[in-house]
Design a protein around this motif. Sequence first.
Motif, PDB file in Angstrom:
ATOM      1  N   VAL A 121       5.958  -0.156  15.569  1.00 19.36           N
ATOM      2  CA  VAL A 121       6.835   1.424  16.405  1.00 19.36           C
ATOM      3  C   VAL A 121       5.615   1.548  17.161  1.00 19.36           C
ATOM      4  CG1 VAL A 121       6.296   2.920  15.371  1.00 19.36           C
ATOM      5  CG2 VAL A 121       8.871   2.775  16.643  1.00 19.36           C
ATOM      6  N   GLY A 122       5.884   2.026  18.520  1.00 19.07           N
ATOM      7  CA  GLY A 122       4.899   2.655  19.720  1.00 19.07           C
ATOM      8  C   GLY A 122       4.606   1.552  19.776  1.00 19.07           C
ATOM      9  N   ALA A 123       2.510   2.703  19.527  1.00 16.74           N
ATOM     10  CA  ALA A 123       0.710   1.493  20.246  1.00 16.74           C
ATOM     11  C   ALA A 123       1.026   0.749  18.947  1.00 16.74           C
ATOM     12  CB  ALA A 123       0.165   2.515  20.308  1.00 16.74           C
ATOM     13  N   GLY A 124       2.027   0.680  17.732  1.00 22.63           N
ATOM     14  CA  GLY A 124       1.200  -0.311  17.075  1.00 22.63           C
ATOM     15  C   GLY A 124       0.400  -0.148  15.446  1.00 22.63           C
ATOM     16  N   GLY A 125      -0.008  -0.990  15.199  1.00 26.37           N
ATOM     17  CA  GLY A 125      -1.483  -0.090  14.032  1.00 26.37           C
ATOM     18  C   GLY A 125      -0.960   0.357  12.854  1.00 26.37           C
ATOM     19  N   SER A 126      -1.899   0.580  12.241  1.00 25.54           N
ATOM     20  CA  SER A 126      -1.264   1.073  10.209  1.00 25.54           C
ATOM     21  C   SER A 126      -1.062   1.400  11.363  1.00 25.54           C
ATOM     22  CB  SER A 126      -2.760   1.188   9.830  1.00 25.54           C
ATOM     23  OG  SER A 126      -3.795  -0.029   9.502  1.00 25.54           O
ATOM     24  N   LEU A 183      -3.572   5.266   2.564  1.00 26.03           N
ATOM     25  CA  LEU A 183      -4.576   5.346   3.284  1.00 26.03           C
ATOM     26  C   LEU A 183      -5.327   5.137   4.420  1.00 26.03           C
ATOM     27  CD1 LEU A 183      -4.955   8.089   0.673  1.00 26.03           C
ATOM     28  CD2 LEU A 183      -3.150   8.440   2.424  1.00 26.03           C
ATOM     29  N   ARG A 184      -5.943   5.119   5.475  1.00 28.98           N
ATOM     30  CA  ARG A 184      -6.595   4.954   5.996  1.00 28.98           C
ATOM     31  C   ARG A 184      -8.243   5.171   5.786  1.00 28.98           C
ATOM     32  NH1 ARG A 184      -3.732   5.069  12.211  1.00 28.98           N
ATOM     33  NH2 ARG A 184      -5.839   4.446  13.067  1.00 28.98           N
ATOM     34  N   VAL A 185      -9.058   4.193   6.268  1.00 29.54           N
ATOM     35  CA  VAL A 185     -10.519   4.685   5.678  1.00 29.54           C
ATOM     36  C   VAL A 185     -11.120   3.335   7.808  1.00 29.54           C
ATOM     37  CG1 VAL A 185     -10.351   5.455   3.796  1.00 29.54           C
ATOM     38  CG2 VAL A 185     -11.292   2.406   4.455  1.00 29.54           C
ATOM     39  N   ILE A 215      -8.517   9.138   7.320  1.00 32.48           N
ATOM     40  CA  ILE A 215      -8.831   8.815   8.108  1.00 32.48           C
ATOM     41  C   ILE A 215      -6.942   9.611   8.975  1.00 32.48           C
ATOM     42  CG2 ILE A 215     -10.496   8.548   9.609  1.00 32.48           C
ATOM     43  CD1 ILE A 215      -9.005   6.033  10.295  1.00 32.48           C
ATOM     44  N   GLY A 216      -6.500   8.764   7.470  1.00 36.20           N
ATOM     45  CA  GLY A 216      -4.488   9.694   8.248  1.00 36.20           C
ATOM     46  C   GLY A 216      -4.026   8.251   7.128  1.00 36.20           C
ATOM     47  N   LEU A 217      -2.555   7.967   7.502  1.00 34.35           N
ATOM     48  CA  LEU A 217      -1.822   7.216   6.960  1.00 34.35           C
ATOM     49  C   LEU A 217      -1.679   6.420   7.442  1.00 34.35           C
ATOM     50  CD1 LEU A 217       0.945   9.845   6.610  1.00 34.35           C
ATOM     51  CD2 LEU A 217       0.099   9.324   4.460  1.00 34.35           C
ATOM     52  N   GLY A 218      -1.755   4.915   6.646  1.00 31.76           N
ATOM     53  CA  GLY A 218      -1.338   3.914   7.033  1.00 31.76           C
ATOM     54  C   GLY A 218       0.022   3.337   6.625  1.00 31.76           C
ATOM     55  N   PRO A 219       0.093   2.070   6.402  1.00 31.96           N
ATOM     56  CA  PRO A 219       1.441   1.063   6.400  1.00 31.96           C
ATOM     57  C   PRO A 219       2.283   2.074   5.222  1.00 31.96           C
ATOM     58  CG  PRO A 219      -0.457  -0.268   7.197  1.00 31.96           C
ATOM     59  CD  PRO A 219      -0.752   0.684   6.387  1.00 31.96           C
ATOM     60  N   VAL A 220       3.255   1.640   5.114  1.00 37.23           N
ATOM     61  CA  VAL A 220       4.344   2.540   4.273  1.00 37.23           C
ATOM     62  C   VAL A 220       5.371   1.130   4.102  1.00 37.23           C
ATOM     63  CG1 VAL A 220       6.470   4.458   3.622  1.00 37.23           C
ATOM     64  CG2 VAL A 220       4.277   4.917   4.944  1.00 37.23           C
TER      65      VAL A 220
END
Length: 324
Positions: free
Chosen positions: A200-205, A82-84, A155-160
């Motif tokens: 994938v896509g724009a990348g990042g977490s 989970l992103r912070v 603020i959202g889901l990060g790497p799985v």
Amino acid sequence: MNVKGIHHLSAMTGDAPGNFKFYTEVLGMRLIKKTVNQDDTSAYHLFYGDERGNPGTELTFFDFPGIGPTRAGASSISGTSLRVPSDTALKYWLDRFTEHGVKHTAITEFAGRNVIFFEDPEGQQLSLVSDETNSGVKGGIPWDQSPVPAEFGIIGLGPVKLTVRKPDSTLAALKLIGFTEKNRIPALVKGQEDIIVMQVGAGGSGAEVQVEPRSDLSVAALGKGGVHHVAFRVDDKEELLSWIEVLNKAGLRNSGFVERYYFRSLYFREPNGILFELATDGPGFDTDEPFETLGESLALPPFLEDQRQSIEANLRPLSTKRTV
């Protein structure tokens, strides 16, 4: 055709009230939809996310009372992050986890980011990952009525993380839907191969999958504290239908088009047996409820509404109505 990142993760709980308490009161996420598992309407399906449940922020749970614990192993989604917003936020969470008795590690570096590893009350393996140096897919917007201050909020889901015995076949499935290799990081277990980081896509977490080869593990058994599937974002129904043709051509059995009402879906298993979903960004969770009261009542899609009385009779009471 453009897979844009992670859409949601769906996990398992045997304790809906305890799950609701932990994810809203401790983690400060918003319950943005209380509905049922459309394939088994005797089970709740709880959706947590940012203020509106924007795609890429949703962590969801199927509730099956009495279910046994997950047995960790291969062919599993073994890590949910989970992103912070920042490294400063991680320091806040160290104190909060200590205050609430959450089992956690110190701040550590993993895959190029600062993280805290922790467990929920049913043993699900989670981490908080800092967006301090992150770029790519944007995060969501924390709910302004969360018990966690917005500047520290999730603020959202990060790497799985996917743990598999035969990584090449999983990598091939990810490449089929647009993922490319970003880099490799050292194995967590001595004697095992490096972890392959895909994006994938724009990348990042918000658009990263970590494939962990583990030849030493038997196949996992799914239960409470485990993750059922991971979903990836596509724009709309038209694009989703195009992906059915791609999967069929590749010889991957799939569900075909599935109407979930809040989004549209397509399911398939990659060769190691992990369930993937492609899900559309809309219509969204405020389709049938006002933004102000999302998640406070049992919401049913129109095709289940005529069964409401029998569905409610088979569900345990679960109060999610805000009292403040």
